[in-house]
Enzyme design. Sequence first.
Site, short mmCIF file in Angstrom:
data_model
loop_
_atom_site.label_atom_id
_atom_site.label_comp_id
_atom_site.label_asym_id
_atom_site.label_seq_id
_atom_site.Cartn_x
_atom_site.Cartn_y
_atom_site.Cartn_z
N SER A 142 0.83 -1.21 0.00
CA SER A 142 0.00 0.00 0.00
C SER A 142 0.86 1.26 0.00
CB SER A 142 -0.89 0.01 1.25
OG SER A 142 -1.51 1.26 1.44
N TYR A 167 -2.33 -0.21 9.95
CA TYR A 167 -2.53 -0.75 8.60
C TYR A 167 -1.24 -0.61 7.79
CZ TYR A 167 -3.98 -0.97 3.73
OH TYR A 167 -4.06 -1.27 2.39
#
Length: 350
Positions: A142, A167
């Site tokens: 990501s 995350y």
Amino acid sequence: MKYLVTGTAGFIGYHVAKKLLERGDEVVGLDVINDYYDINLKYARLASMGVEKEEISNNKLVQSSDIPFYRFIKLDLSKKEDLLHLFAQEKFDVVIHLAAQAGVRYSLTHPEVYIESNIIAFLNILESCRFHPVKHLVYASSSSVYGANEKLPFSTSDSVDHPISLYAASKKSNELMAHTYSHLFNIPTTGLRFFTVYGPWGRPDMALFLFTEAILKGEPIKVFNFGKMKRDFTYIDDIVEGVIRVADRPASPNADFDPQNPDPGSARAPFKVYNIGNSSPVLLMDYIHAIEDGLGKKAEMELLPLQPGDVPASHADVSDLVRDTGYKPETSITDGVNAFTKWYLDYYKK
């Protein structure tokens, strides 16, 4: 080629599986179908691939009624023995691992979910590739890994040691774990740092979906950082093209790797990390105006400060992906947002 694509009830995984099938590959799709967002949308994606909700049960391969080379299995990746059994049974050529617990803000309130879904599950994928070797493991990282970095554009040669959400930390961990397995067991692994993916069948927790829903209801949309955000929005078709180009090109050792000055994006092992984005950041307000144009309705805005875990800007340096694969994003914000709003109005019968 036989592919395992994890997360095929999800946004990117669904589109990647469709594209592989269109070109004649065999695909086993895998998903746990959790309730992080509306499971009806997940089942609708599967139904469009010929897999009906009533046919699905845990750890059972279901043959698509419409697509000869597509089968689906509902399986929890945190259950190692179930995954190892699937790998032993199917003998995959390539794994495209897109299943994960997504969402920066959700990680602030549900951190334990990210350890199970993004760390333990990824370890089990790596172990399965170790004991049942594949030609290539491609996995979702990501753009969030860039965290507190402020130098733009973001490059895979940059240090990413300052994540600002769990995350992001879980995705950085995936890259480190992949390198270890590439080094120890010679597994070709490639991580893809996705930059704000959007398009038809998208995720309901993302801005495009939330803004569209609120505008149609006449409700105010929440615009963070008082609208002073820039994002490298990337249309789903461009993302899918990049994912498959990468999957077709297994990672190889970097012959020029210098351990005295190590490049974080490559290694002496068959390991690589790429940014995959549009490489053309757009102001959030311009994105909102494109949604307004697609819906033919103006937005009422609630301007708010930057949320914890968010970054004010993202911009992908995709030069190495372009060089190595010929990747070239082609979809404008206007065209991409318009495609989404058309899909949304049709799907929800607005």
